[in-house]
Structures are given as structure tokens and as C-alpha cells.
Design a protein around this motif. Structure first.
Motif: not given
Length: 51
Positions: A8-10, A19-22, A41-44
């Protein structure tokens, strides 16, 4: 169920994007984990499964 990797991009509090991964079983769990850690609401964009 096996955990999958999600990308995801936050939006950060300073306005930047990161960019992050989970690791999560499904889209909804991935989204919940990201919003719990970085704020609602942080997810772009995303999360999108990485195959």
C-alpha cells in the motif's frame, strides 16, 4: 489460511507518501492493520496483493 503480502501507499502526517508492505490473510485484514498502525484514512492507494 496462509498469510499473503500486501502493498500500500500511505500518506504520512508531514504530507509525504510512503510505500509499505504487511502480511495478512486478506484485503480487509491488511487494510485494518495499516489503519491501526498509521491512522484511519492514511491509505493513499491499495492495499494490493503482491504475487
Amino acid at each position: 489460511m496462509a498469510a499473503k503480502t500486501w502493498k500500500a501507499k500511505i500518506r504520512l502526517k508531514n504530507g509525504g507518501l510512503q510505500d509499505i508492505t504487511v502480511q495478512a490473510d486478506n484485503y480487509f485484514n491488511a487494510k485494518s492493520m495499516i489503519e491501526t498502525q498509521y491512522g484511519k484514512g492514511c491509505i493513499f492507494s491499495g492495499p494490493t496483493e503482491i504475487r
